[in-house]
Design an enzyme around this catalytic site. Structure first.
Site, PDB file in Angstrom:
ATOM      1  N   GLU A   1       8.283 -18.269  14.712  1.00  0.00           N
ATOM      2  CA  GLU A   1       8.005 -17.299  13.611  1.00  0.00           C
ATOM      3  C   GLU A   1       9.350 -17.798  11.938  1.00  0.00           C
ATOM      4  O   GLU A   1      10.421 -16.939  13.278  1.00  0.00           O
ATOM      5  CB  GLU A   1       8.117 -16.014  13.765  1.00  0.00           C
ATOM      6  CG  GLU A   1       8.645 -14.898  12.990  1.00  0.00           C
ATOM      7  CD  GLU A   1       7.089 -15.264  11.426  1.00  0.00           C
ATOM      8  OE1 GLU A   1       7.460 -15.397  10.613  1.00  0.00           O
ATOM      9  OE2 GLU A   1       5.606 -15.256  12.057  1.00  0.00           O
TER      10      GLU A   1
ATOM     11  N   HIS B   1     -23.988  15.745  14.387  1.00  0.00           N
ATOM     12  CA  HIS B   1     -23.869  16.947  13.089  1.00  0.00           C
ATOM     13  C   HIS B   1     -22.609  17.891  13.283  1.00  0.00           C
ATOM     14  O   HIS B   1     -22.710  18.117  14.583  1.00  0.00           O
ATOM     15  CB  HIS B   1     -25.085  16.871  13.130  1.00  0.00           C
ATOM     16  CG  HIS B   1     -25.010  18.429  12.066  1.00  0.00           C
ATOM     17  ND1 HIS B   1     -24.864  18.253  10.337  1.00  0.00           N
ATOM     18  CD2 HIS B   1     -24.856  20.024  11.800  1.00  0.00           C
ATOM     19  CE1 HIS B   1     -25.357  19.227  10.016  1.00  0.00           C
ATOM     20  NE2 HIS B   1     -24.669  20.447  11.263  1.00  0.00           N
TER      21      HIS B   1
ATOM     22  N   ALA C   1      -6.692  -9.816   7.610  1.00  0.00           N
ATOM     23  CA  ALA C   1      -6.730 -10.302   8.997  1.00  0.00           C
ATOM     24  C   ALA C   1      -7.130  -9.102  10.208  1.00  0.00           C
ATOM     25  O   ALA C   1      -7.639 -10.358  11.328  1.00  0.00           O
ATOM     26  CB  ALA C   1      -5.447  -8.593   8.700  1.00  0.00           C
TER      27      ALA C   1
END
Length: 471
Positions: free
Chosen positions: A35, A450, A319
């Site tokens: 990286e 609900h 992503a």
């Protein structure tokens, strides 16, 4: 210089890269990640996550301004502290960056910080302030992502002309903002700055905003954003931008061909992305189309041992698509290396959801009504408005609807499209349905809780077959 060897090296640590590395490590492969900037990549540090933090602040401000609608009183004027809003957003990004760092350590993934350049399909060099190191592996996964596309006649300068990156850490609050492009990034920032008090104009070259969405969604969103005070120009184009210390002057051609010059304090350019594939040694190793690496369903390139995933490959550029590709590639690699019991499947792009976190939110999966008809389907289409949903009314969020598209002959769910409160959370129900190859019969027999807004999903299915109960 000694060469460090691995089973797998992942070049890039975005949501595709770091997930691929983790899955490789889980499968017992000696794994490294390279990286050049920040672990987590653009999405985590400068994209998906921090923008949602910004939008959450804008949403809270919106609710505070409408407190009286809920029987509440707020003393004094509601004001946005942009510096504090941005600080919170950066804090969220930092926390998640640290989380990815922890995950690398937990999974015993070697992290090499620096600029990676391929020297072959399965080898690369990493340059950093500490010097240069050589790495090799049995397999390499390229996950270098993409960056914002510039306007040819007005490069982003970080002062008056912004990309998403500056828009997340703005030097000042724009008074009058021009947003060029109405895809997810453009509309999200238009929504954020509009809620924060800016005068926002959106210019879209095509005939409707969020053009990848269903036409009904586009029409509803344009009407709603206009109601919120935005100026929406479709079928229009910015022909020139003149930038000064005081702002920008934009020549805009409208849908009728009339050109007018308008002044803005700032401009956000959101006209697409450029893959980060140049200058990293890929030229002779892969096939490319407009810079995007061409791959098969598992992520393989034309060079044995070299794989690619995420935004540097064909879209959609999302992503979650990158993460899924990362797992698929990792499992395909592990299978080739002799790991038993894995059954990786090629990615089905028809089942990838899309979400845009403007106000109101939009979410979709599968074919639009128009695309379904173009593909030759005879369709059954149902729409259910949130005004017929008790929970939406109770929340004060009764603007929106859910739309479903079915194949009339087989009952196959072809697509689902929603706009309104919390639809980015609800869309996953239809994604699961599509992945399981559901038909209208199973969805009709599904019991929805609900009171929830998700009941509108059920009603839209019923409406497709003329059976809606609450409209």
């Amino acid at each position: 210089m000694a060469e460090t060897q691995y089973d797998v090296i992942v070049l890039g640590s975005g949501p595709g890269g770091y997930v691929a590395a983790i899955r490789c490590a889980q499968l017992g492969l000696k794994t490294a990640i390279v990286e050049r900037e920040l672990l987590g990549g653009i999405c985590l540090n400068w994209g998906c996550i921090p923008t949602k933090a910004l939008l959450r602040s804008a949403e809270i401000k919106h609710f505070m301004e409408h407190a009286s609608d809920y029987g509440l009183k707020v003393a004094g004027k509601i004001e946005a502290d942009l510096e504090a809003v941005v600080k919170r957003s950066r804090g969220v990004a930092k926390q998640l960056n640290q989380g990815v760092t922890h995950l690398m350590k937990k999974n015993k993934i070697a992290v090499h910080m620096g600029e990676g350049t391929l020297t072959g399909p399965t080898s690369l060099t990493v340059k950093s302030d500490k010097g240069e190191e050589k790495l090799s592996a049995k397999h390499v996964i390229v996950a270098t992502g993409a960056r914002a596309r510039d306007l040819p006649f007005a490069k982003a300068d970080g002062m008056r002309v912004w990309t998403y990156r500056t828009a997340m850490t703005p030097p000042e609050m724009p008074k009058k903002l021009l947003v060029i492009g109405s895809g997810a990034i453009g509309i999200e920032f238009a929504s954020f700055y509009n809620d924060m008090g800016a005068d926002v104009t959106v210019v879209e070259m095509l005939d409707r905003i969020v053009p990848v969405e269903d036409k009904d969604i586009s029409a509803f969103l344009e009407k709603n954003l206009t109601k919120q005070g935005m100026t929406i120009m479709t079928g229009a184009g910015v022909e020139d931008l003149k930038v000064s210390d005081k702002g920008v002057k934009a020549k805009i051609k409208d849908a009728k061909g009339k050109v007018a010059e308008t002044e803005f304090s700032h401009c956000i350019v959101a006209i697409g992305i450029v893959p980060n594939t140049e200058g990293i040694g890929l030229d002779k190793l892969v096939e490319m189309d407009r810079g995007f690496i061409q791959i098969d369903g598992m992520g393989r390139t034309k060079s044995k041992g070299l794989w690619a995933i995420g935004d540097c490959t064909p879209g959609p550029w999302l992503a979650h698509k990158a993460s899924h590709e990362g797992v698929t590639a990792a499992e395909a690699i592990a299978t080739e290396l002799g790991v038993k019991g894995l059954h990786p499947h090629a990615l089905d792009r028809a089942n990838i959801p899309g979400c845009t976190y403007c106000h109101p939110q939009i979410a979709s999966v599968g074919l639009t009504e128009e695309k379904a008809k173009e593909a030759g389907h005879e369709v059954k289409v149902g729409t259910f408005p949130f005004i017929g949903n008790g929970k939406a009314i109770a929340l004060g969020e009764a603007e929106g609807f859910c739309k479903t598209v079915f194949d009339a002959k087989t009952g196959e769910l072809l697509g689902a499209h929603m706009v309104g409160a919390e639809v980015t959370e609800m869309i996953q129900g239809f994604v699961v349905g599509k992945t399981l190859e559901t038909t209208e019969a199973e969805l009709m027999q599904t019991v929805f809780p609900h009171p929830t807004i998700s009941e509108s999903m059920h009603e839209s299915v019923l409406a497709s077959y003329g059976r809606a109960l609450h409209i």
